[in-house]
Scaffold this active site. Sequence first.
Site, mmCIF file in Angstrom:
data_model
loop_
_atom_site.group_PDB
_atom_site.id
_atom_site.type_symbol
_atom_site.label_atom_id
_atom_site.label_comp_id
_atom_site.label_asym_id
_atom_site.label_seq_id
_atom_site.Cartn_x
_atom_site.Cartn_y
_atom_site.Cartn_z
ATOM 1 C CD GLU A 351 17.517 0.210 15.045
ATOM 2 O OE1 GLU A 351 17.477 -1.148 14.641
ATOM 3 O OE2 GLU A 351 16.677 0.900 13.806
ATOM 4 C CG HIS A 382 0.687 18.208 35.684
ATOM 5 N ND1 HIS A 382 0.316 18.666 36.587
ATOM 6 C CD2 HIS A 382 0.715 18.800 34.674
ATOM 7 C CE1 HIS A 382 0.023 19.819 35.843
ATOM 8 N NE2 HIS A 382 -0.187 19.893 34.796
ATOM 9 C CE LYS A 510 16.043 -8.859 12.688
ATOM 10 N NZ LYS A 510 16.258 -8.264 11.492
#
EC number: 5.3.1.9
Length: 545
Positions: A351, A382, A510
């Site tokens: 960000e 793994h 937004k």
Amino acid sequence: MTILTQSTTWQALAAHSHQIPHMRELFAGDPARFSNMSLSTCGLFLDYSKNRATPETLNLLQTLAQEAKLDAKIKAMFAGDIINTTEKRAVLHTALRSTAEQSIVAEGQDIVPEVQQTLNKMQQFVTSVTSGQWKGFTGKAITDIVSIGIGGSFLGPKIVSQALRPYWITGLNCHFVANVDGTSISEKLKLLDPETTLFIMSSKSFGTQETLTNTLTAKAWFLAKGGSQSDVAKHFVAVTSNVAKATDFGIDADNIFPMWDWVGGRYSLWSAIGLPIALLIGMDNFRSLLKGAHQMDTHFANAPLAENMPVIMGLFSLWYGNFFNAQSHVVLTYDHYLRGLPAYFQQLDMESNGKSVTLNGTHVDYSTGPVIWGGEGTNGQHAYHQLLHQGTALIPADFIMPLQSHNPIGEHHDQLASNCFGQTQALMQGRTLDEALAELSKSSLSDEEKLLIAKHKVMPGNKPSNTLLMDKLTPETLGALIALYEHRTFVQGAIWDINSFDQWGVELGKSLGNDVLARIGAEQDATALDASSNGLINLYRQGKI
């Protein structure tokens, strides 16, 4: 070309990047490499010897930092200068962990007294709740905290609370809600008793869509379970700048904690946004968290570039991103309590430095913020470690581990440490074809089969990593560790000449989301947007494919 890439030092680094020997050779030629390329400060030890670097590399990188006026930019941040130029704001999250004796000026006034006043108010609040003095609407003490926020007001408190689980001393439970998906808050509310639950709403504007929606849902649940509007003040507090909206909601003005424009959300856990942390670990431990961060601030502000831990880490990240085309950086935490840190550092870095224009609006001609990802050791060994060892991409790695465990059971920690150190060695050293053939020498395979299998077992090595150690995970060392990554992020942004403190990409999402929401609620089919968006909205309104 930009000024940065035109510089003689940048060009020298580009040429130098092709001249670095394999790290095997670097270690073989310098028995003192570990001691020469390690650093200890603020309770943290950094081994940066497993990097593709020579003394010339470090000198060139430090020269690049000097030419970018990094020292002056560090001073400007700590002095409260307006370095968030697009929003015309100072950047003073460091003031949140300052000492009472300091004087830090923002917008013409000393902000330290207000910071200290807020900490004292937090102290009183935490004492009231944890002592049982604070009562719910039926006279019962609080047992559960629900922290409602999004972004920095969610991730920081959640990850730090998780990391400091051994220091939970108050007996409270804490639940974190961020996602606007109704399932998230619904599943939390199923576990709770409204008579003993306290909600903390964290939103600077008291209007952030996800946070307000979840808070209104919590309030509706509370009222449906027997609480009244007048009881809201006993079960809801807020961290916000919008006192009027919070009081209209029903929150007592005395239970509203401040937020300031000079603190960005992803740097806010040190403020009253950290209330959930303090309610779990107590204010003494919370102040220790601040102390560790302040120690790293002091180190960052004063240590010379060659001995400055955030600077060294920031320069190496830039080195690989800009001169080796590394597109991502992996954070590997060899401690279960620190398992959330990769996600926190992901938000912090991506960000902040996910930008593509310089401060003066020039489009960059170099890579900026990498993809930050990672996970918990040894689980990753793994899974994605395979790609780290034998994949085609160069992915620098940070290994983080405490030397002492909070849960020293049998050989668990010895095995954890051996895996951590073994992975850094394997990434650096790799395995040659001759070594792979030697391992197969006693097998019953034919020579042709041995050669084929050996080729599959070759690992190039020369994969860079840093190793960060601490004696033990404590509030203080965690504070220093998080501040280290904050400043590491700043170093890169300062050299790239970008604004690490705005987030216009977030803001666009937004605004478009609000527009789509209005169209979802409209009576007629969506037609005004692009064909894909119109089609998706209409499918959603139909409720089926």
